[in-house]
Motif scaffolding. Structure first.
Motif, PDB file in Angstrom:
ATOM      1  N   VAL A  78       4.358  11.398  46.211  1.00 28.51           N
ATOM      2  CA  VAL A  78       3.319  10.405  46.016  1.00 28.51           C
ATOM      3  C   VAL A  78       1.976  11.091  45.804  1.00 28.51           C
ATOM      4  O   VAL A  78       1.625  12.042  46.496  1.00 28.51           O
ATOM      5  CB  VAL A  78       3.304   9.370  47.159  1.00 28.51           C
ATOM      6  CG1 VAL A  78       3.061  10.021  48.486  1.00 28.51           C
ATOM      7  CG2 VAL A  78       2.300   8.272  46.891  1.00 28.51           C
ATOM      8  N   ARG A 146      -1.577   4.351  52.499  1.00 26.29           N
ATOM      9  CA  ARG A 146      -0.760   3.771  51.444  1.00 26.29           C
ATOM     10  C   ARG A 146       0.294   4.774  50.963  1.00 26.29           C
ATOM     11  O   ARG A 146       1.428   4.413  50.686  1.00 26.29           O
ATOM     12  CB  ARG A 146      -1.675   3.351  50.280  1.00 26.29           C
ATOM     13  CG  ARG A 146      -1.025   2.496  49.250  1.00 26.29           C
ATOM     14  CD  ARG A 146      -2.028   1.970  48.256  1.00 26.29           C
ATOM     15  NE  ARG A 146      -2.560   3.033  47.398  1.00 26.29           N
ATOM     16  CZ  ARG A 146      -3.328   2.802  46.335  1.00 26.29           C
ATOM     17  NH1 ARG A 146      -3.666   1.570  46.027  1.00 26.29           N
ATOM     18  NH2 ARG A 146      -3.785   3.788  45.603  1.00 26.29           N
ATOM     19  N   CYS A 147      -0.116   6.027  50.886  1.00 29.74           N
ATOM     20  CA  CYS A 147       0.837   7.072  50.492  1.00 29.74           C
ATOM     21  C   CYS A 147       1.870   7.293  51.582  1.00 29.74           C
ATOM     22  O   CYS A 147       3.069   7.403  51.315  1.00 29.74           O
ATOM     23  CB  CYS A 147       0.117   8.384  50.210  1.00 29.74           C
ATOM     24  SG  CYS A 147      -0.952   8.306  48.792  1.00 29.74           S
ATOM     25  N   THR A 150       4.891   4.882  51.988  1.00 26.06           N
ATOM     26  CA  THR A 150       6.026   4.932  51.063  1.00 26.06           C
ATOM     27  C   THR A 150       7.179   5.750  51.639  1.00 26.06           C
ATOM     28  O   THR A 150       8.299   5.657  51.171  1.00 26.06           O
ATOM     29  CB  THR A 150       5.641   5.589  49.727  1.00 26.06           C
ATOM     30  OG1 THR A 150       5.249   6.932  49.997  1.00 26.06           O
ATOM     31  CG2 THR A 150       4.511   4.851  49.056  1.00 26.06           C
TER      32      THR A 150
ATOM     33  N   THR B 461       3.044   6.001  41.162  1.00 27.30           N
ATOM     34  CA  THR B 461       3.364   7.085  42.090  1.00 27.30           C
ATOM     35  C   THR B 461       3.739   6.523  43.457  1.00 27.30           C
ATOM     36  O   THR B 461       4.460   7.138  44.219  1.00 27.30           O
ATOM     37  CB  THR B 461       2.204   8.097  42.201  1.00 27.30           C
ATOM     38  OG1 THR B 461       2.623   9.181  43.012  1.00 27.30           O
ATOM     39  CG2 THR B 461       0.982   7.468  42.810  1.00 27.30           C
ATOM     40  N   LEU B 462       3.278   5.290  43.752  1.00 29.39           N
ATOM     41  CA  LEU B 462       3.677   4.680  45.019  1.00 29.39           C
ATOM     42  C   LEU B 462       5.081   4.099  44.939  1.00 29.39           C
ATOM     43  O   LEU B 462       5.586   3.560  45.896  1.00 29.39           O
ATOM     44  CB  LEU B 462       2.692   3.578  45.390  1.00 29.39           C
ATOM     45  CG  LEU B 462       1.319   4.076  45.813  1.00 29.39           C
ATOM     46  CD1 LEU B 462       0.326   2.936  45.853  1.00 29.39           C
ATOM     47  CD2 LEU B 462       1.401   4.742  47.173  1.00 29.39           C
TER      48      LEU B 462
END
Ligand code: ADP
Ligand code: MG
Lengths: 364, 557
Positions: A78, A146-147, A150, B461-462
């Motif tokens: 990510v 947020r990264c 994931t 990318t998420l």
């Protein structure tokens, strides 16, 4: 486990070569910092690993799997954008849930997971705010959360601290390495700030003009820069150009432009009459006692240390850093004369760069 | 909610979710993406471009007849010249007068301005030919301004200008207001705190950010002015531009002028529009200084005068012509008791309601199909998916079908599809697709151009698939502009007449029917009533649509 390998990766944009045959191997769980001036290709490199940019040639492997051509959303890597790229129309919680719902989580589960992650970055009570209502530091933490949410094990951070103020930067720096450690992440962190790279990195990768100049632990790069550029970009050095006058085993004698003679230790073969550049760390220069006589021109008080600018005959300048304790004890008066010495075991000698010293460090 | 109902909606949701996740999966495949691109290009070439041009290409040899006939050649060139001049003036006036109104709408200071916002779409609902007739009544034949001594003008350049301004102005305001709403007010605030007065801020910050919208507006109003035929003829008097000349020649049984004039118009306007895009995007507002006059222009009194004149221009030159025909016929309508008859479904009115149904079905299908195919096209154009050259070509060619005089387009389409024996319904649908496609592409392009690529990258990318990124990031951020594209397409389809008439004599949309009524002397009052009802229906539809869109579609994450 994410191990990242790049093989002869090149990328051009029109006439600009952003990356030129990059070879790189990063181990699992390693925190790597890519350091380099603006325009050296750091972002491009990161985006190629993330799958947001396709290389013109070469291959990328993550976990031993060739991922060249695999779309970004399937890479389990990510990428965090330089200015965070938070979705302006979604709340903090929705921003964080995005990657989860994209991975098939139900909305409810995603929201729960999001609030967990928000706790990690200590923004629990901001779940329903919109990005524009947050300060820069909070936005940064949301982007990070947020990264993290994931669940990707490979984190690609593009200048993550660049937009923060100095104080916050130090704080978040510590946070970053704590989180990376706790979650056992492999992190590639791009920065143009050397102190950030030195303090965070397990492995430091120094880039310039689309090439890797040096890789190694921060100590290696700091103490054994392999080029004038390395010595310039990591740490603070004084550069002295001169002609090699004598070579005696490892001891090389250099005559500077103004006739001053200095010595350096070098393993490389230097020949008499050759042009060379000596690099000394500013903190390695001894003030008080020594063969060089210099006049103090300028004092920069920087708190924990001070920067003293001396002038040798014919205007040659040397900057020495001295610790606070010494600055308090002694009297440094502008205009006064001092004796300096340059310890030869701490002086590194480099071949004259093809474009000259100025060309090497000013093109930055 | 009763249990059964709840179950139903949840089942409904379940299906929706499954469809979405299927689409998500599909969009991950590169082959799917490229098939979509391919399909949209095939659609463009096979359904839009080729059929529009074919009638001309097939008769290309007859163009020589014009070249060898000095009189025809002269008339052709003067017609082309008039067309281009008219289109140039109209599009410039549209932007100059539309920008202030768009501003008022986007940065609403008062609640009552919502009314202005809703009224802007109003003239779009009126069939263009009705607008033409209305213009004629208003400015020439039954002018209400005789009270203040204005006795009306005779049909000619001025009336054509007024007409073209009236029908293209709402489009421009819609596009610009949509754009302005998508631009966050923070940039303006930033510039203001940096010491720039409102006018300087507009010139140096907002308008440059608005550039893609301005260019899209210029292109659409230019093209629309070039191609409109039916209403223009009605108000042209002795003025003769390309479409008028073509229509006159066709009515006299002459095809060569159509071929020649269409060809010259297409080539010239593609060049002009490509130039506009190229230089428009390169053009930078001079940044150097804040001029003293700008501070003066920013003073409250001045801005109030400006806002007021924008609203007055809109009311008198756009809104009034749009509804004047209905207003003028209102007393008769009332005295005949017509309004009660409308809902009886007897005689003429059953034909009317069928034609309304026809129109809405066609408009709905047209909009849906165009959204599906013009989005990938817009992605190809803005994201350079197939290289820069393809993007440029596609963008330049995509406007062809609205540059062409609509009669010529109609003739060309019936030549292309006529022999294939497809039903009139499909023929009309195809014609409407051709006419509205450029609107959809142009608005989509300007939508995509303004979405920061980094947001899309972040989405990918998420872990978001391209479809997920589109539906939960791109679309909600650009929802106002997207909405205006959809409204434009829909209303344009409802009020189209020229090409519809040319491809089918039997399938009647409501606009075609109303035009027939207007032209037959004993149906004029009914025409007024019919237009009135159509306006009401469309307004209700627009309001519902807008409500659903802003409440529902936006926030889906
Ligand atoms: N999309 C692009 N189009 C054209 N040139 C680009 C693009 N992205 C990067 N470049 C160029 O490639 C070089 C490397 O850029 P970048 O990777 O962003 O460097 P860094 O992140 O180290 O500042 C720069 O000269 C930049 O101008
Ligand atoms: Mg960068």
């Amino acid at each position: 486990m994410p191990k990242v390998v790049l093989e002869r990766v090149s990328k051009r944009f029109g006439r600009i070569t952003a990356l030129d045959e990059i070879d790189l191997t990063l181990d699992d769980g390693e925190y790597s910092c890519i350091l380099g001036p603006t325009g050296s290709g750091k972002t491009t490199l990161l985006k190629i690993i993330a799958g947001l940019v396709e290389p013109d040639s070469g291959d990328v492997y993550i976990d031993g799997k060739r991922v060249t051509g695999t779309p970004a959303e399937k890479r389990n890597a990510v990428y965090m954008h330089q200015n965070y790229a938070l979705f302006p129309h979604l709340t903090v919680s929705q921003n964080i849930s995005f990657g989860l719902t994209a991975r098939g989580f139900e909305e409810e589960a995603a929201r729960r997971k999001a609030s967990e992650v928000l706790e990690i970055v200590k923004l629990g009570e901001w779940a329903n705010a919109y990005p524009r209502e947050l300060s820069g530091g909070m936005q940064q933490r949301v982007a990070l959360a947020r990264c993290l949410a994931t669940g990707a094990r490979l984190l690609l951070l593009d200048e993550p601290l660049g937009a923060l103020d100095a104080r916050l930067r130090l704080e978040v720096r510590g946070e970053l390495s704590r989180i990376a450690e706790e979650l056992n992440l492999t992190v590639i962190h791009v920065t143009h700030d050397q102190s950030e790279a030195l303090s965070l990195a397990d492995r430091l990768i120094l880039m310039r003009n689309g090439r890797i100049v040096q890789t190694g632990s921060p100590e290696e790069v700091y103490f054994k820069p392999n080029s004038v550029f390395s010595a310039y970009f990591v740490g603070e050095s004084v550069f002295l150009e001169g002609i090699v006058r004598r070579v005696d085993g490892r001891v090389v004698t250099l005559e500077l432009r103004n006739g001053t003679i200095i010595e350096a230790l070098s393993g490389d073969g230097f020949n008499r009459g050759e042009l060379a550049v000596a690099a000394v760390r500013c903190e390695d220069i001894k003030v008080g006692g020594g063969p060089l006589t210099a006049r103090l021109k300028e004092i920069n008080f920087l708190g924990s240390f001070s920067k003293l600018v001396f002038e040798l005959p014919e205007g040659l300048k040397i900057t020495a850093n001295i610790p606070l304790s010494r600055f308090i004890e002694e009297e440094f008066r502008i205009g006064a004369s001092f004796q300096l010495s340059i310890p030869r075991e701490r002086t590194r000698l480099f071949k004259q760069p093809p474009m000259g010293l100025a060309g090497e460090i000013e093109a930055v | 909610m009763p249990a059964v109902e709840a179950e139903k909606t949840s089942r409904f949701r379940g299906i929706g979710r499954r469809v979405i996740s299927r689409l998500d999966k599909l969009s991950e495949e590169k082959t799917v993406a490229y098939s979509l691109y391919l399909a949209s290009i095939v659609f463009f070439l096979g359904i839009i471009l080729l059929p529009s041009l074919l009638g001309i290409l097939l008769k290309l040899d007859t163009a020589m007849n014009v070249v060898t006939n000095p009189e025809l050649l002269n008339r052709s060139f003067s017609a082309v010249f008039s067309s281009i001049i008219m289109a140039g003036i109209v599009s410039a006036l549209d932007v100059a007068a539309g920008l202030p109104l768009a501003w008022i709408i986007a940065r609403k200071k008062y609640r009552w301005l919502n009314i202005v916002d809703s009224l802007v779409d109003f003239p779009l609902i009126v069939p263009t030919v009705i607008l033409g007739y209305s213009t004629l009544l208003l400015w020439c034949e039954e002018t209400p301004f005789s009270i203040i001594g204005f006795t009306g003008v005779s049909p000619g350049f001025i009336t054509v200008l007024l007409l073209h301004f009236a029908f293209s102005y709402p489009v421009v305001v819609r596009i610009l207001a949509g754009k302005l709403m998508d631009i966050e007010a923070t940039y303006e605030a930033a510039a203001r705190t940096l010491g720039a007065c409102p006018f300087t801020t507009a010139r140096t910050i907002t308008i440059p950010m608005l550039k893609s919208g301005i260019i899209a507006s210029l292109i659409l109003s230019f093209a629309r002015s070039l191609s409109e035929t039916g209403a223009t003829i009605m108000v042209a008097g002795s003025f003769e531009n390309g479409p008028v000349f073509i229509k006159k020649s066709i009515d006299a049984g002459l095809v060569p002028p159509m071929v020649f004039v269409s060809l010259v118009l297409i080539v010239l306007s593609i060049l002009i529009l490509a130039g506009l895009r190229l230089f428009g995007f390169k053009f930078r507002m001079p940044f150097r200084k804040a001029y003293r006059i700008e501070a003066a222009l920013s003073r409250e009194g001045v801005t109030r005068v400006r806002d007021l004149s924008a609203i007055i221009i809109f009311l008198f030159l756009v809104l009034l012509p749009a509804c004047f025909m209905v207003l003028a016929r209102m007393p008769l309508m009332l005295s005949y008791g017509l309004l009660g008859e409308i809902f009886t479904l007897r005689g003429a009115w059953s034909t009317y309601w069928i034609s309304v149904l026809n129109s809405y079905v066609i408009a709905l299908l047209t909009t849906l199909i165009n959204v599906v195919f013009s989005l990938p096209t817009a992605v190809i154009i803005t994201r350079r998916k197939l290289g820069g050259l393809v993007s440029r070509l596609l963008e330049a060619l995509s406007t062809t079908s609205i540059i062409m005089p609509s009669v010529a387009l109609g003739v060309s389409l019936s030549l292309f599809w006529g022999a294939s024996g497809i039903s009139d319904f499909i023929l009309v649908l195809l014609a409407h697709l051709c006419i509205t496609y450029p609107y959809m592409v142009a608005t989509m392009v300007s939508v995509l151009e303004d979405i920061p690529v980094e947001l899309e990258e972040a989405g990918r990318t998420l872990g978001g698939t391209p479809f997920k990124v589109f539906r939960s990031i791109v679309l909600p951020i650009a929802k106002y502009s997207f909405l205006s594209g959809v409204i434009l397409t829909f209303t344009r389809s409802v009020n189209e007449t020229g090409a519809t008439l040319a491809v089918s004599k039997t399938f009647k949309t409501v606009s075609v029917l109303l035009v027939e009524w207007v032209k037959s002397p004993d149906m004029r009052v009914e025409a007024g009533a019919g237009t009135l009802v159509l306006m009401f229906l469309s307004i209700i539809l627009l309001v519902i649509f807008r409500y659903i869109y802003t409440k529902g579609g936006g926030g889906l994450a």
